[in-house]
Design a protein around this motif. Structure first.
Motif, PDB file in Angstrom:
ATOM      1  N   CYS A  37       0.812  -1.222   0.000  1.00  0.00           N
ATOM      2  CA  CYS A  37       0.000   0.000   0.000  1.00  0.00           C
ATOM      3  C   CYS A  37       0.847   1.274   0.000  1.00  0.00           C
ATOM      4  O   CYS A  37       0.402   2.325  -0.436  1.00  0.00           O
ATOM      5  CB  CYS A  37      -0.950   0.010   1.199  1.00  0.00           C
ATOM      6  N   GLY A  38       2.062   1.189   0.530  1.00  0.00           N
ATOM      7  CA  GLY A  38       2.953   2.344   0.562  1.00  0.00           C
ATOM      8  C   GLY A  38       2.642   3.346   1.659  1.00  0.00           C
ATOM      9  O   GLY A  38       3.262   4.415   1.708  1.00  0.00           O
ATOM     10  N   ASN A  39       1.715   3.027   2.556  1.00  0.00           N
ATOM     11  CA  ASN A  39       1.340   3.976   3.610  1.00  0.00           C
ATOM     12  C   ASN A  39       2.474   4.239   4.597  1.00  0.00           C
ATOM     13  O   ASN A  39       2.515   5.283   5.244  1.00  0.00           O
ATOM     14  CB  ASN A  39       0.119   3.457   4.380  1.00  0.00           C
ATOM     15  N   CYS A  40       3.391   3.293   4.716  1.00  0.00           N
ATOM     16  CA  CYS A  40       4.501   3.460   5.654  1.00  0.00           C
ATOM     17  C   CYS A  40       5.633   4.305   5.062  1.00  0.00           C
ATOM     18  O   CYS A  40       6.515   4.760   5.791  1.00  0.00           O
ATOM     19  CB  CYS A  40       5.041   2.103   6.095  1.00  0.00           C
ATOM     20  N   CYS A  41       5.613   4.517   3.753  1.00  0.00           N
ATOM     21  CA  CYS A  41       6.725   5.205   3.068  1.00  0.00           C
ATOM     22  C   CYS A  41       6.490   6.710   3.051  1.00  0.00           C
ATOM     23  O   CYS A  41       6.283   7.320   2.001  1.00  0.00           O
ATOM     24  CB  CYS A  41       6.873   4.673   1.649  1.00  0.00           C
ATOM     25  N   MET A  42       6.525   7.321   4.247  1.00  0.00           N
ATOM     26  CA  MET A  42       6.169   8.731   4.359  1.00  0.00           C
ATOM     27  C   MET A  42       7.209   9.553   5.105  1.00  0.00           C
ATOM     28  O   MET A  42       6.930  10.678   5.517  1.00  0.00           O
ATOM     29  CB  MET A  42       4.818   8.863   5.061  1.00  0.00           C
ATOM     30  N   GLU A  43       8.415   9.019   5.273  1.00  0.00           N
ATOM     31  CA  GLU A  43       9.426   9.807   5.975  1.00  0.00           C
ATOM     32  C   GLU A  43      10.833   9.397   5.557  1.00  0.00           C
ATOM     33  O   GLU A  43      11.033   8.369   4.907  1.00  0.00           O
ATOM     34  CB  GLU A  43       9.276   9.662   7.485  1.00  0.00           C
TER      35      GLU A  43
ATOM     36  N   THR B 268       6.871  22.579   6.041  1.00  0.00           N
ATOM     37  CA  THR B 268       5.664  23.246   5.550  1.00  0.00           C
ATOM     38  C   THR B 268       4.584  22.302   5.029  1.00  0.00           C
ATOM     39  O   THR B 268       3.412  22.641   5.056  1.00  0.00           O
ATOM     40  CB  THR B 268       6.025  24.231   4.429  1.00  0.00           C
ATOM     41  N   LYS B 269       4.978  21.132   4.533  1.00  0.00           N
ATOM     42  CA  LYS B 269       3.987  20.196   4.003  1.00  0.00           C
ATOM     43  C   LYS B 269       4.491  18.761   4.121  1.00  0.00           C
ATOM     44  O   LYS B 269       5.697  18.517   4.102  1.00  0.00           O
ATOM     45  CB  LYS B 269       3.675  20.521   2.535  1.00  0.00           C
ATOM     46  N   LYS B 270       3.564  17.840   4.253  1.00  0.00           N
ATOM     47  CA  LYS B 270       3.943  16.430   4.379  1.00  0.00           C
ATOM     48  C   LYS B 270       4.153  15.845   2.990  1.00  0.00           C
ATOM     49  O   LYS B 270       3.241  15.816   2.169  1.00  0.00           O
ATOM     50  CB  LYS B 270       2.864  15.639   5.132  1.00  0.00           C
ATOM     51  N   ILE B 271       5.367  15.379   2.757  1.00  0.00           N
ATOM     52  CA  ILE B 271       5.749  14.819   1.459  1.00  0.00           C
ATOM     53  C   ILE B 271       6.165  13.369   1.662  1.00  0.00           C
ATOM     54  O   ILE B 271       6.872  13.057   2.621  1.00  0.00           O
ATOM     55  CB  ILE B 271       6.908  15.629   0.846  1.00  0.00           C
ATOM     56  N   PRO B 272       5.759  12.471   0.776  1.00  0.00           N
ATOM     57  CA  PRO B 272       6.160  11.059   0.912  1.00  0.00           C
ATOM     58  C   PRO B 272       7.672  10.886   0.796  1.00  0.00           C
ATOM     59  O   PRO B 272       8.397  11.784   0.349  1.00  0.00           O
ATOM     60  CB  PRO B 272       5.449  10.374  -0.263  1.00  0.00           C
ATOM     61  N   CYS B 273       8.151   9.746   1.187  1.00  0.00           N
ATOM     62  CA  CYS B 273       9.558   9.392   1.026  1.00  0.00           C
ATOM     63  C   CYS B 273       9.970   9.642  -0.433  1.00  0.00           C
ATOM     64  O   CYS B 273       9.263   9.214  -1.354  1.00  0.00           O
ATOM     65  CB  CYS B 273       9.771   7.927   1.388  1.00  0.00           C
ATOM     66  N   PRO B 274      11.074  10.332  -0.670  1.00  0.00           N
ATOM     67  CA  PRO B 274      11.473  10.643  -2.051  1.00  0.00           C
ATOM     68  C   PRO B 274      11.848   9.425  -2.891  1.00  0.00           C
ATOM     69  O   PRO B 274      11.974   9.542  -4.110  1.00  0.00           O
ATOM     70  CB  PRO B 274      12.683  11.569  -1.868  1.00  0.00           C
TER      71      PRO B 274
ATOM     72  N   ASN C 125       1.668  16.705  13.282  1.00  0.00           N
ATOM     73  CA  ASN C 125       0.730  15.720  13.817  1.00  0.00           C
ATOM     74  C   ASN C 125       0.599  14.463  12.956  1.00  0.00           C
ATOM     75  O   ASN C 125      -0.237  13.597  13.240  1.00  0.00           O
ATOM     76  CB  ASN C 125      -0.657  16.357  13.978  1.00  0.00           C
ATOM     77  N   TYR C 126       1.411  14.366  11.919  1.00  0.00           N
ATOM     78  CA  TYR C 126       1.295  13.205  11.039  1.00  0.00           C
ATOM     79  C   TYR C 126       1.796  11.942  11.745  1.00  0.00           C
ATOM     80  O   TYR C 126       2.845  11.949  12.388  1.00  0.00           O
ATOM     81  CB  TYR C 126       2.094  13.411   9.752  1.00  0.00           C
ATOM     82  N   LYS C 127       1.023  10.890  11.606  1.00  0.00           N
ATOM     83  CA  LYS C 127       1.409   9.610  12.205  1.00  0.00           C
ATOM     84  C   LYS C 127       1.292   8.502  11.170  1.00  0.00           C
ATOM     85  O   LYS C 127       0.258   8.355  10.514  1.00  0.00           O
ATOM     86  CB  LYS C 127       0.515   9.267  13.401  1.00  0.00           C
ATOM     87  N   ILE C 128       2.368   7.744  11.030  1.00  0.00           N
ATOM     88  CA  ILE C 128       2.301   6.527  10.218  1.00  0.00           C
ATOM     89  C   ILE C 128       1.667   5.464  11.109  1.00  0.00           C
ATOM     90  O   ILE C 128       2.262   5.040  12.102  1.00  0.00           O
ATOM     91  CB  ILE C 128       3.697   6.076   9.754  1.00  0.00           C
ATOM     92  N   LYS C 129       0.461   5.081  10.776  1.00  0.00           N
ATOM     93  CA  LYS C 129      -0.271   4.142  11.625  1.00  0.00           C
ATOM     94  C   LYS C 129       0.380   2.762  11.618  1.00  0.00           C
ATOM     95  O   LYS C 129       0.976   2.344  10.634  1.00  0.00           O
ATOM     96  CB  LYS C 129      -1.725   4.034  11.152  1.00  0.00           C
ATOM     97  N   TYR C 130       0.243   2.106  12.747  1.00  0.00           N
ATOM     98  CA  TYR C 130       0.753   0.739  12.856  1.00  0.00           C
ATOM     99  C   TYR C 130       0.079  -0.140  11.805  1.00  0.00           C
ATOM    100  O   TYR C 130      -1.139  -0.076  11.612  1.00  0.00           O
ATOM    101  CB  TYR C 130       0.464   0.188  14.253  1.00  0.00           C
TER     102      TYR C 130
END
Length: 243
Positions: A40-46, A85-91, A152-157
């Motif tokens: 899903c790629g939801n964890c790839c955010m940092e 300034t904005k939440k960007i996914p892992c590059p 406040n961004y959280k990568i959910k378990y």
């Protein structure tokens, strides 16, 4: 002059190949149990933390493709300079939610789904507190307001990932980390790398291979203070660096 010199990077890569450090790193990676992931790629955010040997391994990998290098570096510049300034996914995540460096991805990515939920949530609470304290410090000392979206961004378990051999204990995870640190120590102890041993996210390694650390931070602070000019400043930087 960048904080991490190009000559040091090249020496580190050559030494790692000669002394089979990359081979040892891959053996370590291959010893990590598999698991079922739905992609899903939801964890790839940092920008995950990584060791120097892992940065060298990734750097060496993306140099082999000019197109990949250009695309990834463009995304790295966005991620770093717009981070407050904005939440960007892992590059390294592409438009199809795939990891463009999957075969050389860092240890933190490989063991993500292997945490038990209790440990994961405790670690998140620790990071959350650190982020809040950091945001207060940035506002007090530099007049920078980190956006709520970022803070406040959280990568959910991940409830969907199923490890093949059960979830890892903290001790098991730390053993993997210690093994990578040992590979790093071979680079530092031999004087191959002339840079400070410190915690870095993978994005920071790449940024410090382009800029001196204080220079990149000052640019980032200025961009964060003036969002109206940020796009123009970032575009000029990209033109200068990427051509």
């Amino acid at each position: 002059m960048p904080s991490i010199k190009k000559d040091d990077i090249q020496r580190g890569i050559e030494y790692s190949i000669k002394e089979n450090l990359f081979e040892s790193l891959n053996k370590l990676y291959n010893s990590i149990p598999n698991g079922e992931c739905n992609g899903c790629g939801n964890c790839c955010m940092e920008s995950v933390g990584a060791n120097f040997i892992e940065f060298l391994n990734i750097y060496n990998y993306i140099q082999k493709s000019k197109d990949m290098k250009y695309i990834i570096m463009d995304r790295i510049l966005d991620y770093y300079f717009l981070e407050y300034t904005k939440k960007i996914p892992c590059p390294f995540k592409d438009e199809k939610n795939r990891c463009s460096i999957y075969s050389v991805r860092p240890l933190n990515c490989r063991i993500y789904g292997h945490w038990i939920k209790e440990d994961y949530e405790k670690n998140y609470e620790r990071i959350k507190k650190e982020n809040i304290d950091f945001a207060k410090n940035m506002n007090k000392n530099y007049g920078i307001n980190i956006s709520d979206e970022v803070l406040n961004y959280k990568i959910k378990y991940c409830e969907d990932f199923k490890p093949s051999k059960g979830y890892m204990t903290k001790e098991e995870r730390m053993n993997f980390y210690d093994s990578v640190v040992m590979l790093d120590s071979k680079l530092y102890s031999r004087g191959i790398i002339n840079t400070t041993f410190k915690d870095r996210g993978i994005v920071e390694y790449f940024i410090e291979s382009i800029f001196y650390e204080n220079t990149s931070k000052n640019i980032k602070f200025n961009i964060s203070k003036d969002l109206y000019k940020s796009k123009a400043v970032l575009n000029r930087l990209k033109k200068l660096i990427l051509g």
